[in-house]
Design an enzyme around this catalytic site. Sequence first.
Site, PDB file in Angstrom:
ATOM      1  CG  ASN A  16      -1.811   1.277   1.224  1.00 21.86           C
ATOM      2  OD1 ASN A  16      -1.510   2.267   1.885  1.00 21.86           O
ATOM      3  ND2 ASN A  16      -2.890   1.249   0.458  1.00 21.86           N
TER       4      ASN A  16
ATOM      5  NE  ARG B  32      -1.909  15.321  11.418  1.00 21.38           N
ATOM      6  CZ  ARG B  32      -3.121  15.620  11.857  1.00 21.38           C
ATOM      7  NH1 ARG B  32      -4.051  16.056  11.019  1.00 21.38           N
ATOM      8  NH2 ARG B  32      -3.412  15.501  13.146  1.00 21.38           N
TER       9      ARG B  32
ATOM     10  CD1 TRP C  67      -1.137   4.985   8.286  1.00 19.61           C
ATOM     11  CD2 TRP C  67      -0.137   4.056  10.051  1.00 19.61           C
ATOM     12  NE1 TRP C  67       0.045   4.431   7.843  1.00 19.61           N
ATOM     13  CE2 TRP C  67       0.679   3.854   8.908  1.00 19.61           C
ATOM     14  CE3 TRP C  67       0.287   3.553  11.278  1.00 19.61           C
ATOM     15  CZ2 TRP C  67       1.888   3.174   8.953  1.00 19.61           C
ATOM     16  CZ3 TRP C  67       1.492   2.878  11.330  1.00 19.61           C
ATOM     17  CH2 TRP C  67       2.283   2.686  10.181  1.00 19.61           C
TER      18      TRP C  67
ATOM     19  CD  GLU D 107      -2.095   2.497  -3.234  1.00 18.66           C
ATOM     20  OE1 GLU D 107      -3.142   2.524  -2.561  1.00 18.66           O
ATOM     21  OE2 GLU D 107      -1.258   1.566  -3.157  1.00 18.66           O
TER      22      GLU D 107
ATOM     23  CG  ASP E 168      -7.681  19.230   9.191  1.00 14.10           C
ATOM     24  OD1 ASP E 168      -8.554  19.890   8.607  1.00 14.10           O
ATOM     25  OD2 ASP E 168      -7.888  18.651  10.275  1.00 14.10           O
TER      26      ASP E 168
END
Length: 588
Positions: free
Chosen positions: A165, A170, A183, A229, A278
């Site tokens: 993965n 951050r 996470w 990915e 954020d």
Amino acid sequence: MKIYSLQDFIKYLDANGELVRIKTEVDARLEVTEISVRALQQGMPALLFENVKGARFPLAMNVLASDKRIELALGKHPDRLGEELIAFMEDALPPNPKVFFKHPGTTRRIISAIPRMTFRPTSQEVVCQANLDELPVITSWPDDGGPFITLPQVFTYDPHDGKRNLGMYRMQVFDGQTTGMHWQIQKGGGFHFYQSKKMGREFKIAVALGTDPALLLATVAALPEGIDEVMFSGFLRGRRTRMVKGRSVPIKVPADAEFILEGTVHPTELRMEGPFGDHFGHYSHASKFPVFHISKVTHRKNAIYPATVVGRPPMEDKYLGNATQQVLGPLIRLIHPEIRDLWAYYEAGFHNLLVVSVEERYQKEAMKTAISIMGEGQLSLTKCVVTVSEDVNPRDFNAVLKAIRENFNPTYDFIVIPKVPLDTLDFTSYKMNQGSKMIMDATKSGAKDKKKIPTKAEIGQLAKRIDNRVLDFELLGETLLVVTVKDSGRAVVSKLIKSKELAGPKIIAAVSPDVDIDNQEQTIWGIFTRFDAERDIMFTEQKLVGISPLFKGRMGIDATWKKGYPAPLVMTDEIINKVDRSWDSYWR
């Protein structure tokens, strides 16, 4: 030009007039944020800060912060790439060899999805011990808990089946060798860590900093679980991704990254992380998260450190998020052929508002589709889903409001789902990872609401007369009346939606004075980031019939800032004044 690395892309931007090199010394704490945000809002090129105070390496910002730079990175508009991909997939099901000849360009991209190993990695030209103090790690906002690595590409592997993965989480820098690892729920890296924790193992991971745009976009893309990915980046790039084995961990890492951080996450060690400004435009609360211990750092010679600022929209994540949903959005039709298009609004932080256009083949199919979407991967974190008919553009907020005005009836078209998983960053329920969701079905219902709507001025003045706590007002699409109130948002909204004098708008939302209601982008942000559906939605009439809630009349939303919410992001006057004074010097 072939683009395999961040440095390749920066050279390409430079050659195309899309890069500014800033030689003036700048501070990675706050000053870089203010410069970068202003540059983005003014439509300026990407920025390369060559002289960051106390750092050994230059800092790249706003690299993908425009539609033009996204197209330069992908070689074509992401919408076009998405349509080419879905056309190929639809022709390939059931399998048919002729499809490869019918779609040669897409076929080449799919072949390029397979990564290849190399023994000449530029990302390992220099091998050293961890010392994050040498990097220009930014502190974005005044009340952030410290400096954060904001573009980390985190490689993890499932300890059971070895599946890879790649995600972006951050990382707060605690010292030269340790960081936090944020996470969030419904993230692949977090699932892998959970499995490793159950087994009581130290979890070995690697973090790439600074890759080519294709791998970066693949990292942030909300791919279906199980889709690799790295392979997707090869498809986006049209060339295979070069990989190499890590120097101290058994993990394959990008061979052309600027930096690679290698190390471990202990299964039981947690540390307070945050606050952090954020992409919801507020600080997320400090909380305990796993800790990443860095054992080895490798990097290119003359490496460039990348970073991004997130916050109140628009920011760079607008362009990253829009591009990935333009490419991937059409694929939803493979699962839901009734869907014509869908769009998550960056103004609302993506997860807070999703609009789906549906071609209904039977009554209330759109509602079924919305419920199903709320169980699909990262779409399951969506707070508000609005369905519209196939002839409505879900990317056009005014068209969506028109559909709501003409078709939405809360008695039949509204569902609230309480006490379910919610985005970790959503603070409106006062409980991390949990909250409520809602569905509004605005597909064609047969009988359109064609009542005459009073003018904006008439509606606004009447609202002020009904409740003098209304400070200002704006009417969007003859559907949504937004009122500014200092406090008592719920009481004001409740009074307005029950007023028989106030005809016209189907929805009335109250926002706080810090929301610029003359700016639609800011209005969407101010509404959808500040309400919990279960607590803050109300109707003219609501009651229980058996165990089923019955809603009638006008919808109200108390979207005011409330006690217990984190503060919205605001830069300090000191930094604003400093950048004002130095602005001209940055561009010399």
